[in-house]
Design an enzyme around this catalytic site. Structure first.
Site, mmCIF file in Angstrom:
data_model
loop_
_atom_site.group_PDB
_atom_site.id
_atom_site.type_symbol
_atom_site.label_atom_id
_atom_site.label_comp_id
_atom_site.label_asym_id
_atom_site.label_seq_id
_atom_site.Cartn_x
_atom_site.Cartn_y
_atom_site.Cartn_z
ATOM 1 N N HIS A 138 -2.101 -0.255 5.072
ATOM 2 C CA HIS A 138 -1.070 -0.034 4.055
ATOM 3 C C HIS A 138 -0.935 1.430 3.655
ATOM 4 O O HIS A 138 -0.160 1.750 2.758
ATOM 5 C CB HIS A 138 -1.317 -0.923 2.832
ATOM 6 C CG HIS A 138 -0.822 -2.316 3.063
ATOM 7 N ND1 HIS A 138 -1.154 -3.027 4.172
ATOM 8 C CD2 HIS A 138 -0.007 -3.112 2.349
ATOM 9 C CE1 HIS A 138 -0.566 -4.207 4.127
ATOM 10 N NE2 HIS A 138 0.136 -4.287 3.027
ATOM 11 N N ASP A 141 -2.528 -2.726 -8.202
ATOM 12 C CA ASP A 141 -1.433 -3.643 -8.552
ATOM 13 C C ASP A 141 -1.263 -4.713 -7.474
ATOM 14 O O ASP A 141 -0.980 -5.865 -7.782
ATOM 15 C CB ASP A 141 -0.112 -2.880 -8.675
ATOM 16 C CG ASP A 141 -0.069 -2.039 -9.937
ATOM 17 O OD1 ASP A 141 -0.913 -2.256 -10.816
ATOM 18 O OD2 ASP A 141 0.805 -1.174 -10.032
ATOM 19 N N GLU A 176 0.100 0.277 -18.001
ATOM 20 C CA GLU A 176 0.888 0.967 -16.976
ATOM 21 C C GLU A 176 2.325 1.066 -17.476
ATOM 22 O O GLU A 176 2.618 0.726 -18.630
ATOM 23 C CB GLU A 176 0.859 0.216 -15.636
ATOM 24 C CG GLU A 176 -0.342 0.532 -14.772
ATOM 25 C CD GLU A 176 -0.244 -0.063 -13.380
ATOM 26 O OE1 GLU A 176 0.886 -0.301 -12.898
ATOM 27 O OE2 GLU A 176 -1.306 -0.304 -12.773
HETATM 28 C C1 LIG Z 1 2.215 -2.356 -1.855
HETATM 29 C C2 LIG Z 1 1.112 -1.378 -2.169
HETATM 30 C C3 LIG Z 1 0.615 -1.294 -3.446
HETATM 31 C C4 LIG Z 1 -0.389 -0.388 -3.758
HETATM 32 N N1 LIG Z 1 -0.869 -0.334 -5.033
HETATM 33 C C5 LIG Z 1 -1.864 0.522 -5.337
HETATM 34 C C6 LIG Z 1 -2.404 0.586 -6.661
HETATM 35 O O1 LIG Z 1 -1.958 -0.104 -7.577
HETATM 36 N N2 LIG Z 1 -3.427 1.438 -6.892
HETATM 37 C C7 LIG Z 1 -3.965 2.226 -5.906
HETATM 38 O O2 LIG Z 1 -4.915 2.943 -6.172
HETATM 39 N N3 LIG Z 1 -3.466 2.198 -4.658
HETATM 40 C C8 LIG Z 1 -2.429 1.380 -4.361
HETATM 41 N N4 LIG Z 1 -1.922 1.372 -3.086
HETATM 42 C C9 LIG Z 1 -2.452 2.334 -2.096
HETATM 43 C C10 LIG Z 1 -3.666 1.737 -1.379
HETATM 44 O O3 LIG Z 1 -4.744 1.621 -2.280
HETATM 45 C C11 LIG Z 1 -4.125 2.630 -0.216
HETATM 46 O O4 LIG Z 1 -3.086 2.936 0.658
HETATM 47 C C12 LIG Z 1 -5.267 1.946 0.541
HETATM 48 O O5 LIG Z 1 -5.934 2.907 1.330
HETATM 49 C C13 LIG Z 1 -4.725 0.818 1.408
HETATM 50 O O6 LIG Z 1 -5.770 -0.022 1.838
HETATM 51 P P1 LIG Z 1 -5.747 -0.550 3.340
HETATM 52 O O7 LIG Z 1 -6.793 -1.575 3.458
HETATM 53 O O8 LIG Z 1 -4.379 -0.939 3.744
HETATM 54 O O9 LIG Z 1 -6.194 0.801 4.067
HETATM 55 P P2 LIG Z 1 -5.680 1.417 5.459
HETATM 56 O O10 LIG Z 1 -4.238 1.793 5.344
HETATM 57 O O11 LIG Z 1 -6.070 0.538 6.556
HETATM 58 O O12 LIG Z 1 -6.549 2.764 5.487
HETATM 59 C C14 LIG Z 1 -6.280 3.791 4.573
HETATM 60 C C15 LIG Z 1 -7.205 4.984 4.856
HETATM 61 O O13 LIG Z 1 -8.541 4.626 4.564
HETATM 62 C C16 LIG Z 1 -9.358 4.680 5.732
HETATM 63 N N5 LIG Z 1 -10.210 3.493 5.701
HETATM 64 C C17 LIG Z 1 -9.812 2.190 5.798
HETATM 65 N N6 LIG Z 1 -10.892 1.398 5.747
HETATM 66 C C18 LIG Z 1 -11.968 2.205 5.619
HETATM 67 C C19 LIG Z 1 -13.363 1.963 5.547
HETATM 68 N N7 LIG Z 1 -13.867 0.740 5.607
HETATM 69 N N8 LIG Z 1 -14.191 3.029 5.431
HETATM 70 C C20 LIG Z 1 -13.711 4.299 5.367
HETATM 71 N N9 LIG Z 1 -12.391 4.576 5.449
HETATM 72 C C21 LIG Z 1 -11.538 3.541 5.569
HETATM 73 C C22 LIG Z 1 -8.381 4.654 6.895
HETATM 74 O O14 LIG Z 1 -8.888 5.262 8.065
HETATM 75 C C23 LIG Z 1 -7.206 5.407 6.323
HETATM 76 O O15 LIG Z 1 -7.411 6.788 6.404
HETATM 77 C C24 LIG Z 1 -0.907 0.478 -2.748
HETATM 78 C C25 LIG Z 1 -0.384 0.405 -1.455
HETATM 79 C C26 LIG Z 1 0.618 -0.515 -1.166
HETATM 80 C C27 LIG Z 1 1.193 -0.537 0.216
#
Ligand SMILES: Cc1cc2nc3c(=O)[nH]c(=O)nc-3n(C[C@H](O)[C@H](O)[C@H](O)COP(=O)(O)OP(=O)(O)OC[C@H]3O[C@@H](n4cnc5c(N)ncnc54)[C@H](O)[C@@H]3O)c2cc1C
Length: 476
Positions: free
Chosen positions: A93, A152, A262
């Protein structure tokens, strides 16, 4: 069959492998035996070349679907030996290629999703990095317990949000998600499996939390738990003035009367972004008293008619975006490009920085997206790599736009606007919250991390000496 060519630092294609069967066998001898699967089919590689942003597309050479933590260790060691870049991917994401790795290895964390054990007296729970926060909430709520802070949207992976920070409306009470971790198991860039905490290998612990994957892959996290409320009262208060709205958010996080604060900005009938809705949530028993409207709303300056609330179960509140996300997916908007802007702005400049950005926005810029303000208290944020301003109150200010993916001119326009907005925030003492799509250089990252940069750089040299981890962040 898959072959690895150390000279080319790449996996050979299936055709190459067929043509060079004998050599392939020799190369394969170097690839560790796995409990899971190394995928090279087109669908797997294409999926790993995309993310929630649909803006950046970098194709890896292979995707590891690990069958165990041992697989992660084995493949990172192998990649370290051959200088092959690696990135873990949770839910994918991130919107700007942060989990992509051209020509390298993407490690899916979703199979590493074990949760527990947890019981009614637990003060912590240990979870696999690939577990989603919704799954953690369900498992702990079965015992009346909850992690204190949620994003969120709760379908994000634990490892994914801990690598960025994890901010929510509860952050003014409990800090970010990273501030509520007591221990991690991490696979370093050298392929070492290490347990770390504030007292055990603290340099690694502090380099991994909000560390954007630069020093290690989180495979397991131990999370703090607190008693959960059964129900909550969720208020929506409308304002017609930005400064008053921000002042009331500040008042609420400083006096702490609500458990969650928020706010959103939406467009009025003329398409101008000047309708401000403060969201505040009071937890009921057993985590808080029965909500009392008069006490909770005392002294707030919302428009007199602009008060609405609903009572709902705590889990329904945490999962409140599920119906909206289902609608966005159904309508095809989830496939839109997401050139997101996420700024950390000092409290005293929040109105000054955000007002011109809001004035310049059109409904087409935002599309089916949202604009959010999260008020944050500096004293609750203790993780060195999660950068805010030094002021007592900062705001996370998000313009989360969605643009038709084939409208590349619109996407480019938003990216350029994001860059200008970042510069305005930086000039006012702010920075970005790194979950968005802001063109950023290594020099920008050094500025971003500020006093935390030397420790991150030292940890990178110690734990990822060949610099293979997470190139998509563009930091080193
Ligand atoms: C709809 C939506 C709502 C959101 N709401 C919020 C919110 O309310 N608050 C907030 O803080 N953020 C929010 N986010 C942002 C979100 O927290 C970050 O983008 C988060 O990194 C996404 O998690 P993911 O599992 O999809 O990670 P990915 O997109 O898979 O990875 C993100 C990054 O982290 C690294 N990574 C992933 N897993 C690991 C691991 N196990 N160890 C080390 N590095 C790792 C990846 O290599 C990459 O660089 C939101 C995003 C979306 C799309």
């Amino acid at each position: 069959m898959i072959g690895f060519d150390p000279a080319a630092r790449a996996w050979a294609s299936d055709a190459d492998a067929a043509a060079e069967a004998a050599e392939t066998d020799a190369r394969l001898a170097g690839i560790p035996r796995l409990d899971g699967t190394l995928l090279r089919d087109d669908a797997s590689l294409s999926a790993a070349s995309d993310d929630y942003g649909h803006i950046v597309h970098q194709r890896p050479a292979a995707v590891l679907r690990p069958g165990s933590v041992r697989d992660v260790v084995a493949m990172v060691r192998f990649c370290n030996e051959h200088c092959v870049p690696v990135a873990p991917r949770g839910q994918g994401h991130a919107p700007f290629g942060q989990a992509q790795v051209p020509g390298g290895l993407v490690i899916e964390t979703t199979p590493l999703a074990a949760i527990g054990p947890v019981g009614p007296d637990s003060t912590t729970v240990t979870v696999g990095a690939g577990a989603r926060w919704s799954e953690v909430a369900r498992a702990t709520l079965a015992h009346g317990l909850t992690p204190p802070v949620f994003t969120d949207y709760i379908e994000l992976s634990v490892g994914g949000t801990l690598s960025v920070g994890g901010l929510g409306g509860q952050t003014h009470r409990h800090g970010a998600q990273v501030d509520n971790v007591t221990e991690l198991r991490v696979v370093t860039g050298a392929g070492e499996l290490v347990r770390c905490s504030p007292t055990r290998r603290p340099d690694l612990f502090h380099a991994v939390l909000a560390g954007l994957g630069q020093c290690g892959i989180i495979v397991e996290a131990t999370l703090r738990l607190v008693p959960a409320p059964a129900n909550v009262r969720h208020y929506h208060l409308t304002y017609d003035d930005l400064a008053t709205f921000l002042d009331d958010q500040r008042l609420l996080v400083q006096d702490g009367r609500f458990d969650y604060v928020e706010g959103q900005v939406t467009a009025d009938a003329a398409g101008a972004f000047r309708v401000y809705t403060l969201e505040a949530v009071a937890y009921g028993p057993p985590a808080g008293p029965a909500p009392d409207d008069a006490t909770l709303l005392r002294g707030l300056r919302h428009t007199p008619s602009g008060v609405r609330y609903e009572d709902r179960s705590y889990f329904d509140f945490l999962d409140r975006l599920a119906p909206l996300v289902a609608m966005l997916k159904e309508a095809g908007f989830w496939r839109y490009a997401h050139p997101w802007l996420n700024l950390m702005v000092p409290g005293t400049s929040a109105a000054g920085v955000s007002a011109p950005l809001l004035d310049a926005l059109t409904p087409a810029d935002v599309g089916p997206g949202v604009i959010l303000f999260y008020p944050l208290l500096r004293e609750r944020l203790t993780t060195p790599l999660l950068r805010t301003s030094d002021e007592p109150v900062s705001y996370l200010f998000d313009i989360l736009g969605a643009t038709p993916p084939d409208d590349t001119a619109a996407v480019d326009g938003r990216l350029a606007a994001n860059r200008s907005a970042y510069e305005a925030a930086a000039a006012a003492g702010g920075t970005q919250y790194p979950v968005g799509s802001i063109p950023f250089t290594p020099a920008d990252w050094r500025t971003h991390f500020g006093p935390a940069w030397p420790a991150l750089k030292a940890a990178k040299q110690t734990y990822d000496p060949r610099g293979i981890l997470v190139p998509g962040q563009g930091i080193f």
